[in-house]
Write an enzyme that holds these catalytic residues in place. Structure first.
Site, PDB file in Angstrom:
ATOM      1  N   GLU B 191       0.809  -1.233   0.000  1.00 14.36           N
ATOM      2  CA  GLU B 191       0.000   0.000   0.000  1.00 14.36           C
ATOM      3  C   GLU B 191       0.837   1.275   0.000  1.00 14.36           C
ATOM      4  O   GLU B 191       0.533   2.230  -0.712  1.00 14.36           O
ATOM      5  CB  GLU B 191      -0.953   0.017   1.207  1.00 14.36           C
ATOM      6  CG  GLU B 191      -2.130  -0.927   1.102  1.00 14.36           C
ATOM      7  CD  GLU B 191      -1.805  -2.334   1.565  1.00 14.36           C
ATOM      8  OE1 GLU B 191      -0.677  -2.568   2.063  1.00 14.36           O
ATOM      9  OE2 GLU B 191      -2.676  -3.220   1.427  1.00 14.36           O
ATOM     10  N   HIS B 260      -9.477  -4.636  11.424  1.00 16.12           N
ATOM     11  CA  HIS B 260     -10.218  -4.488  10.163  1.00 16.12           C
ATOM     12  C   HIS B 260     -11.532  -3.744  10.356  1.00 16.12           C
ATOM     13  O   HIS B 260     -12.415  -3.826   9.514  1.00 16.12           O
ATOM     14  CB  HIS B 260     -10.516  -5.859   9.542  1.00 16.12           C
ATOM     15  CG  HIS B 260      -9.328  -6.496   8.892  1.00 16.12           C
ATOM     16  ND1 HIS B 260      -8.245  -6.929   9.609  1.00 16.12           N
ATOM     17  CD2 HIS B 260      -9.044  -6.767   7.593  1.00 16.12           C
ATOM     18  CE1 HIS B 260      -7.346  -7.459   8.776  1.00 16.12           C
ATOM     19  NE2 HIS B 260      -7.803  -7.364   7.548  1.00 16.12           N
TER      20      HIS B 260
END
Lengths: 329, 457
Positions: B191, B260
């Site tokens: 990322e 998450h």
């Protein structure tokens, strides 16, 4: 630091050598003046000088063509001068004035020029590396043959995003030259104290990226290596790594007492390896110029730098309304 | 001409120092770069180098002197032929170059993120009578990207599993087939790196859409989002814009644990230079994403996994966008204002239905964009209802609701009949256990309770 090989100068013209001399001297005198203005309190904050490393940017600019891009870290004044940005505009940015490249809102570490394809001026160590690959991604996407030079130091060479970028740059065959300016010290930490890798450029091999180590104090060696790297990129062979063996004479920033190395080490570099003295010798011994010719150049450069300092003092501070501009396009 | 050597400032904060030691003496010839003296600052002992060539004509400050103010002349440099006598004639004087500290006399109302008295945009999002069709949020997002990619060949999508896998959440399904691998770029799991590459591509003239598989993973890339994408236009004095969209699911899904399940709305909404969008309905997802792709600034587009499969009515129009900074009133009411956005709207609207059965008419406002925020619509509503509850899923400290409350307090204090209540997720990392997870999230029941509380019912 490798011992300098005798330069192959048979194919180097007088004008070319004079150009290198002039360009490198401009950077050095500019940086000395910046240091002086910092001392007078006219330049604030952080100010990272490029003195000692001039051959790297001047040699690589000689290998670039119109349209090629460059991006670097916060030690960026030399890169800007080498790619043709004006001494006035850079110095006025250092003093935070409206005549600066960022209207005084960027400072020493954050300057840009779309016209000269200079994409900053980045203050987070290593962040400019993926940005450089992204610039080359755009050129490849648009189908031109431009190349991007992504400069970073030996300190940034240990950042994770550099290796994330290596991986994608090779995967996507991006036309980017990764230039590691190994000036031996990441702020106060010598390369030997930060890694056991014997060389930085060889790390690219893990991703299949070609590269080499270059005597970064020899502008002719830098140019030759740059031409090779750029040719590979333009031929669609993907990225290339150049590790420039170089040395910064000054501290990391203006407020660095540089106690991590001896005065003798710095003196030895200056007296034996100096990039400007090297070209000066080539010019004099090759009969390309006389002492008087070079003095005339010195005088010209001094005038340019002094004018930039005057401009940077006279240029007004940005209007207060500038606080609220340029936040959104 | 003789030049003065001035006491240097050797750090950003130094005002005076000690001239510890001279390394040259009067009559010495010095070269530029030669070390003249050692100077002690508040932090360290620094070597001070000559900038000009010349001969040391006179040392004005003896070594060992402390408290030497920055810019005091400490020596005089002469040229060959000049005598020290010439120097003495030129009385050295300290230059006062005090940096001017500008007054902050710019009104706070010009702050881009601050409350502003502006005209509300009350126009309908699409013309009355427009044909509508039912569509999921997922399909709406896909249509938005496909339409913008058809219209501008500099728009491309990059991210993990966006191409051959057809999208981790199937948002990009079919895009690789239509646009090919040049414009639908599968990345490695990296990322930080691909966000930086996308930012560089935007500087280089492209319009990237970066899909994060979830915004939790964007924390790996947040330096590039904030330091590179959001700040560069300002740092470059307006030269270097970054037209880019960072999008992906944000907030809690279901039973995926603490790493998450986080809502980043308030984080990104704090940053000048970013625009932040968090749609609720499919029509808004489509119209706002198309607008985001066209925007010349970096846009954070916060989706929600649970919302992807929900269906809404979407106008059938060749090209429709929704402007940023225009809230939507989903339900009009006179008794209380409920302000929410994203999935929070689910609870706000459910609560409003139930409250109506009990005779409480809630006005429900969907902010839709969090930077810019449509303060006017909120303030006008609160001036009518005199009560407000905010609903969001993120952590409670420094929440969007806190900011809305502060704005109401500053701009509509006299209209309030009760303190504003901010409903948010609980101040805990998201637990995995089903019962605890339910407890950690904001619920419709909490909204109903809060509304009754501000209505004193």
């Amino acid at each position: 630091m490798a011992i300098r090989k005798p330069a192959e100068i048979s194919n180097v013209s007088k004008d070319e050598l004079l150009g290198y001399y002039r360009d490198m001297l401009l950077i050095r005198r500019f940086e000395e003046k910046a240091g002086q203005l910092y001392g007078m309190g006219l330049i604030g904050g952080f100010c990272h000088l490029y003195i000692g490393q001039e051959a790297v940017v001047v040699g690589l600019e000689a290998a670039a063509k119109e349209g090629d891009k460059r991006v670097t870290s916060y030690r960026d004044h030399g890169h800007m001068l080498a790619c043709g940005m004006t001494a006035n505009g850079v110095m006025a940015e250092l003093t935070g004035r409206t005549g600066g490249y960022s209207k005084g809102k960027g400072g020493s570490m954050h300057m840009f020029s779309k016209e000269k394809h200079f994409y900053g001026g980045h203050g987070i160590v290593g962040a400019q590396v993926p940005i450089g690959a992204g610039l080359s991604f755009a050129d490849k996407y648009l189908g031109n043959d431009n190349v991007t030079f992504a400069y970073f130091g030996d300190g940034a060479a240990n950042q994770g995003q550099v290796y994330e970028t290596y991986n994608m740059a090779q995967l996507w065959n991006l036309p980017v030259v990764f230039v590691i300016e190994n000036n031996q010290y990441a702020m106060g930490t010598s390369v030997k104290r930060s890694t056991k890798s014997p060389s930085l450029w060889e790390r690219g091999a893990a991703y299949g990226i070609k590269g080499e180590k270059v005597d970064g104090m020899d502008v002719l060696a830098v140019k030759a290596a740059g031409e090779k790297a750029v040719a590979a990129c333009r031929a669609g062979e993907g990225p290339y790594i150049l590790e420039m063996d170089t040395y910064r004479y000054r501290g990391h920033s203006m407020s660095d007492p540089a106690k991590y190395r001896s005065r003798d080490e710095v003196e030895k570099m200056r007296s034996e390896k100096d990039a400007i003295e090297h070209v000066r010798d080539l010019l004099l011994t090759g009969g390309h110029a006389t002492d008087e010719d070079l003095k005339a150049i010195d005088k010209d450069i001094k005038a340019v730098v002094n004018e930039s300092a005057e401009f940077a003092k006279e240029s007004p501070e940005p209007d207060l309304s500038e606080l609220w501009t340029d936040i959104y396009a | 001409m003789a030049t003065q050597v001035l006491m240097p400032a050797l750090s950003p904060t130094m005002e005076e120092g000690t001239l510890a030691k001279w390394l040259v003496k009067e009559g010495d010839t010095v070269k530029s770069g030669q070390i003249l003296a050692e100077i002690e600052t508040d932090k360290a002992t620094m070597e001070f180098e000559a900038v000009d060539e010349g001969i040391i004509g006179k040392l004005l400050i003896a070594e060992g002197t402390s408290g030497v103010k920055v810019n005091t002349p400490i020596a005089v440099l002469v040229e060959e032929g000049e005598s020290v006598g010439d120097v003495a004639a030129e009385a050295p004087k300290a230059k006062e170059e005090a940096p001017a500290t500008p007054h902050m006399d710019v009104p706070a109302a010009t702050v881009p993120g601050a409350p502003m008295a502006g005209k509300r945009d009350t126009s309908p999002d699409w013309p009355e009578g427009t044909e509508m069709k039912t569509m999921t949020v997922r399909e709406a997002l896909r249509e938005a990207m496909a339409e913008e990619m058809r219209g501008n060949d500099r728009v491309f999508l990059m991210g993990e599993e966006v191409g051959e896998y057809q999208g981790a959440y199937k948002i990009s399904q079919g895009l690789l087939d239509e646009f090919g691998p040049k414009r639908v770029v599968d990345t490695p799991i990296t990322e930080h790196g691909f966000a930086g590459i996308a930012v560089g591509a935007a500087f280089g003239g492209l319009n990237p859409i970066v899909e994060f598989m979830t915004f939790n993973f964007a924390m790996q890339a947040i330096d590039q989002i904030i330091n590179s994408a959001a700040k560069t236009l300002y740092m470059s004095g307006g030269q270097m814009g970054c037209p880019i969209v960072f999008r992906g699911p944000n907030g809690a899904a279901a039973r995926v644990g603490a790493q998450h399940s986080q809502d980043y709305a308030a984080w990104y909404a704090q940053i000048p230079g970013l625009k932040v969008v968090m749609p609720y309905s499919a029509a808004d997802a489509k119209g706002l994403l198309k607008q985001a792709i066209r925007d010349p600034n970096p846009v954070i587009f916060l989706e929600n996994e649970i919302m992807y499969g929900r269906s809404f009515e979407v106008p059938v129009l060749d090209d429709f966008t929704i402007p940023f900074g225009k809230a939507r009133i989903w339900r009009e009411g006179k008794d209380v204002t409920i302000v929410s956005f994203g999935i929070g709207m689910t609870y706000a609207l459910e609560a409003a239905e139930k409250l109506a059965e009990e005779g409480i008419e809630a006005e429900v406002i969907d902010l839709r964009t969090l930077r810019p925020i449509d303060y006017e619509t909120v303030l006008e509503s609160v001036k009518k209802t005199n009560r407000c509850v905010t609903v969001e899923e993120g952590f409670p400290v420094g929440s969007i609701g806190n900011h809305i409350s502060a704005t109401i307090m500053q701009q509509a204090f006299d209209y309030l009949d009760a303190p504003v209540i901010n409903l948010a997720g609980k101040d805990v990392p998201m637990p995995y256990a089903a019962n605890l997870e339910k407890l950690a999230l904001v619920t419709t029941a909490e909204v109903i309770e809060a509304v009754k509380s501000v209505c004193y019912r």
